[in-house]
Design an enzyme around this catalytic site. Structure first.
Site: not given
Ligand code: 13P
Length: 243
Positions: A7, A95, A97, A171, A207, A9, A165
């Site tokens: 991904n 996701h 985000e 991250g 991660s 992003k 996730e």
């Protein structure tokens, strides 16, 4: 078969994409039980698809998001029909985000999941708890709610993939432990087997890097990984594919 999904992003540009594929042009020795997925930003999808075709790499290409309407006055949005026009393979929906920065809720995500599954594309539906939810002992309640609401009345589930996730592992450099991954994946698998379908793939994300890939892929009920930061660096992603 293990799915190794990138991904990207909101990262990469033409120059960086060229460098990424120059590396893969020279390094194409892949374990044969690996399926590689790449989700570039919308504007680079066609370019990445052309690269992959030209280099004869069997990577599947997808999008990071879409809208559920077919067309119309939805400024800035991209429809499933448009993505289908590009002949791509999958779309990531939900996701963290999208959920947390763009306030996408379960109700909206359910419409998007259904729309993607009504096409020929696979849908990677993401779920995961925040740190405070884990600390309050609510992890399984959150996962259950996200699964129940997000997958309400879905059909054509043969193209459905789930990505677990944990938000606190994204991250941060801090991946979940094997035990945390196995507990969550087993919970998700039981839910899916009872309520949706048997044997849907479940990916872990958060991660993932060359140093932890082998351990993560060895966890029970882990069918692959969804990789953010480390998928931007060709050398690292190559090691992850072959981890
Ligand atoms: P990182 O691999 O950068 O933690 O991101 C994970 C992720 O969000 C993949 O979708």
């Amino acid at each position: 078969m293990k799915i190794i999904a990138a991904n990207w992003k909101m990262n990469m540009n033409f120059n960086e994409i060229n460098n990424f594929f120059n590396f893969f042009d020279k390094n194409r020795d892949f374990k044969n039980d690996r399926k590689v997925f790449i989700a570039p930003p919308f504007v680079y999808i066609q370019y990445v698809k052309d690269k992959v075709n030209k280099l004869n790499l069997s990577f599947e290409i997808g999008a990071q998001n879409c809208f559920y309407e077919d067309k119309g006055a939805f400024t800035g949005e991209i429809s499933v029909n448009m993505l289908n026009d590009l002949n791509i393979d999958f779309v990531i929906i939900g996701h963290s985000e999208r959920r947390n920065i763009f306030n996408e809720d379960d109700y909206l995500l359910n419409k998007k999941v259904k729309k993607v599954l009504s096409s020929n594309m696979k849908c990677i539906f993401c779920i995961g708890e925040k740190l405070e939810e884990r600390e309050e002992g609510k992890t399984f309640d959150i996962l259950k709610k996200q699964l129940e609401n997000g997958l309400k009345s879905v059909n054509n589930v043969e193209n459905l993939i789930i990505a677990y996730e944990p938000v606190w592992a994204i991250g941060t450099g801090k991946n979940a432990t094997n035990q945390q991954i196995e507990e969550a994946h087993t919970f998700i698998k039981d839910f899916l087997n009872k309520n949706v379908a048997n044997n849907l793939p479940i990916l872990y994300g958060g991660s993932v890097k060359p140093e932890n890939i082998t351990e993560i892929l060895s966890c029970n009920n882990v069918d692959g990984v969804l990789v953010g930061g480390a998928s931007l660096v060709a050398e690292k992603f190559y090691k992850i594919i072959n981890g």
